[in-house]
Enzyme design. Structure first.
Site, PDB file in Angstrom:
ATOM      1  N   GLU A 127       0.859  -1.188   0.000  1.00  0.00           N
ATOM      2  CA  GLU A 127       0.000   0.000   0.000  1.00  0.00           C
ATOM      3  C   GLU A 127       0.900   1.245   0.000  1.00  0.00           C
ATOM      4  OE1 GLU A 127      -1.657   0.675   3.918  1.00  0.00           O
ATOM      5  OE2 GLU A 127      -3.356   1.834   3.135  1.00  0.00           O
TER       6      GLU A 127
ATOM      7  N   ASN B 149      -7.017   6.142  -1.711  1.00  0.00           N
ATOM      8  CA  ASN B 149      -5.946   5.191  -1.399  1.00  0.00           C
ATOM      9  C   ASN B 149      -6.161   4.050  -2.381  1.00  0.00           C
ATOM     10  OD1 ASN B 149      -4.181   3.325  -0.328  1.00  0.00           O
ATOM     11  ND2 ASN B 149      -4.653   3.866   1.810  1.00  0.00           N
TER      12      ASN B 149
ATOM     13  N   LYS C 197      -9.578   2.000  -1.912  1.00  0.00           N
ATOM     14  CA  LYS C 197      -9.746   1.413  -0.578  1.00  0.00           C
ATOM     15  C   LYS C 197     -11.129   1.712   0.022  1.00  0.00           C
ATOM     16  CE  LYS C 197      -7.168   1.105   3.813  1.00  0.00           C
ATOM     17  NZ  LYS C 197      -5.909   1.612   4.486  1.00  0.00           N
TER      18      LYS C 197
ATOM     19  N   GLU D  23      -6.421   8.596   7.684  1.00  0.00           N
ATOM     20  CA  GLU D  23      -6.907   8.161   6.373  1.00  0.00           C
ATOM     21  C   GLU D  23      -8.305   8.684   6.113  1.00  0.00           C
ATOM     22  OE1 GLU D  23      -4.928   3.794   6.554  1.00  0.00           O
ATOM     23  OE2 GLU D  23      -5.885   4.342   4.688  1.00  0.00           O
TER      24      GLU D  23
ATOM     25  N   CYS E 198      -4.818  -3.058   2.891  1.00  0.00           N
ATOM     26  CA  CYS E 198      -4.531  -2.895   4.304  1.00  0.00           C
ATOM     27  C   CYS E 198      -5.684  -3.210   5.253  1.00  0.00           C
ATOM     28  CB  CYS E 198      -3.968  -1.500   4.556  1.00  0.00           C
ATOM     29  SG  CYS E 198      -3.035  -1.440   6.077  1.00  0.00           S
TER      30      CYS E 198
ATOM     31  N   ASN F 136       0.314  -0.945   5.311  1.00  0.00           N
ATOM     32  CA  ASN F 136       1.243  -0.159   6.144  1.00  0.00           C
ATOM     33  C   ASN F 136       0.630  -0.215   7.547  1.00  0.00           C
ATOM     34  OD1 ASN F 136       2.635   2.603   4.237  1.00  0.00           O
ATOM     35  ND2 ASN F 136       1.865   0.706   3.424  1.00  0.00           N
TER      36      ASN F 136
HETATM   37  N1  ING Z   1      -3.282   0.440   8.655  1.00  0.00           N
HETATM   38  C1  ING Z   1      -3.704  -0.341   9.751  1.00  0.00           C
HETATM   39  C2  ING Z   1      -4.311  -1.678   9.377  1.00  0.00           C
HETATM   40  O1  ING Z   1      -5.491  -1.903   9.297  1.00  0.00           O
HETATM   41  C3  ING Z   1      -4.721  -0.447  11.925  1.00  0.00           C
HETATM   42  C4  ING Z   1      -4.612   0.409  10.685  1.00  0.00           C
HETATM   43  C5  ING Z   1      -3.591  -0.782  12.660  1.00  0.00           C
HETATM   44  C6  ING Z   1      -5.940  -0.968  12.304  1.00  0.00           C
HETATM   45  C7  ING Z   1      -3.693  -1.590  13.796  1.00  0.00           C
HETATM   46  C8  ING Z   1      -6.070  -1.780  13.434  1.00  0.00           C
HETATM   47  C9  ING Z   1      -4.944  -2.099  14.179  1.00  0.00           C
HETATM   48  O2  ING Z   1      -3.492  -2.577   9.202  1.00  0.00           O
HETATM   49  C10 ING Z   1      -3.916   0.785   7.494  1.00  0.00           C
HETATM   50  N2  ING Z   1      -3.223   1.550   6.640  1.00  0.00           N
HETATM   51  O3  ING Z   1      -5.054   0.432   7.242  1.00  0.00           O
END
Ligand code: ING
Length: 308
Positions: free
Chosen positions: A47, A107, A124, A143, A169, A194
């Site tokens: 991503e 995204n 996304k 985001e 993601c 990411n």
């Molecule tokens: N990043 C993270 C993901 O879903 C996140 C956001 C991190 C959600 C940790 C929940 C826990 O992997 C992106 N860019 O969506």
């Protein structure tokens, strides 16, 4: 008869805020060349693979925000990537921040054929994080501020001898993502991510971040009888540690290839698309076993509604 695709999950280490597109594209091209040497047909990038993960910062200056977006794809900075992939006869998927001619922001991920043709585009659906500045957080996850909601939804495309889908993601954490593509016959789902190790609203989850990453992708693969290729932008990026965990998962739910570190690294597997059949024709024969008449709440409700 087996329909094999040799896939490279092309993990990236950190991209610094001031790394130029040319510097990053050079790293992507190095991945293409290594993938070719290893006999790959398709290279899957993470991503937002052209820039640092900029939603970690609260920004208000429109020009600064816009500097992270691509106005054209391929554009002047990315044409070299398309040219080298075509020269090597490699297909690839690429995540990037897309600004449309009408000024919308997504995204985005694209699927590019061996001849450089863009076969498909995905924007996304599940945008995690928040919209306003939340200074209590060690870092932001904006985001919902910087990207518009998807206008593509989840689609699949006939390519590389099979039926391929894409997501991005946070999408990978939601079972609906895989099932909507499974209901379109997806045999391989390509996704980049990411993912910070630390999740400010739920720090007690941090120690489980790699487990959750693997759990959701293996489940999605098995429950839909399809391959899942999950590719990280990893490592300590602008002071924020991001998980690795890049891996290629078979329809059995087993991980068949994985990266070892958190830098620029390929994980490669020969993926037989016909391996999907033994799951799609038995345990997950949707047409024979699903009961949509009992699934209505999945579409009717956004949040849970508790009993009286
Ligand atoms: N990043 C993270 C993901 O879903 C996140 C956001 C991190 C959600 C940790 C929940 C826990 O992997 C992106 N860019 O969506």
């Amino acid at each position: 008869m087996s329909r094999q695709i040799t896939v490279a999950a092309a993990q990236l280490g950190p991209i610094a805020r001031n790394d130029s597109r040319a510097q990053v594209v050079g790293r992507l091209i190095a991945h293409l060349q290594e993938a070719k040497r290893l006999g790959c047909d398709l290279v899957v990038f993470p991503e937002l693979a052209l820039t640092t993960f900029f939603p970690r910062w609260f920004m208000t200056d429109a020009a600064e925000i816009d500097s992270f977006f691509e106005h054209r794809m391929p554009g002047p900075d990315t044409q070299a990537l398309f040219d080298e992939a075509k020269r090597l006869g490699l297909g690839f998927s690429l995540g990037y921040a897309e600004r449309t001619p009408e000024g919308r922001h997504f995204n985005t991920s694209i699927l590019v054929d061996r001849d450089g043709t863009i076969i498909g585009k995905y924007r996304k659906v599940h945008l995690p994080g928040h919209r306003e500045h939340e200074p209590w957080r060690r870092f932001q996850h904006l985001e919902k501020r910087y990207f518009d909601e998807s206008d593509t939804g989840f689609r699949v495309w006939r390519a590389f001898g099979g039926i391929l889908g894409m997501c991005i993601c946070n999408d990978r954490r939601w079972p609906e993502t895989y099932r909507v593509m499974g209901l379109q016959g997806a045999e391989m789902i390509l996704l980049g991510y990411n993912t910070p190790v630390h999740n400010p609203p739920a720090p007690d989850h941090d120690a489980l971040s790699l487990h959750h990453n693997t759990l959701v992708m293996q489940a999605g693969a098995y429950q839909n009888g399809c391959w899942v290729v999950g590719v990280a932008k990893a490592g300590n990026e602008e002071g924020v540690p991001m998980i690795g965990g890049t891996q290629i998962i078979a329809p059995s739910g087993m991980t068949v290839a994985a990266t070892r570190g958190e830098g620029d690294e390929l994980a490669v597997a020969v993926c037989d698309l016909d391996a999907c059949l033994s799951y799609k024709s038995t345990t997950f024969n949707f047409a024979a076993h699903r009961m949509p008449q009992h699934y209505g709440l999945i579409v009717e409700r956004r949040g849970a509604e508790l009993p009286p």
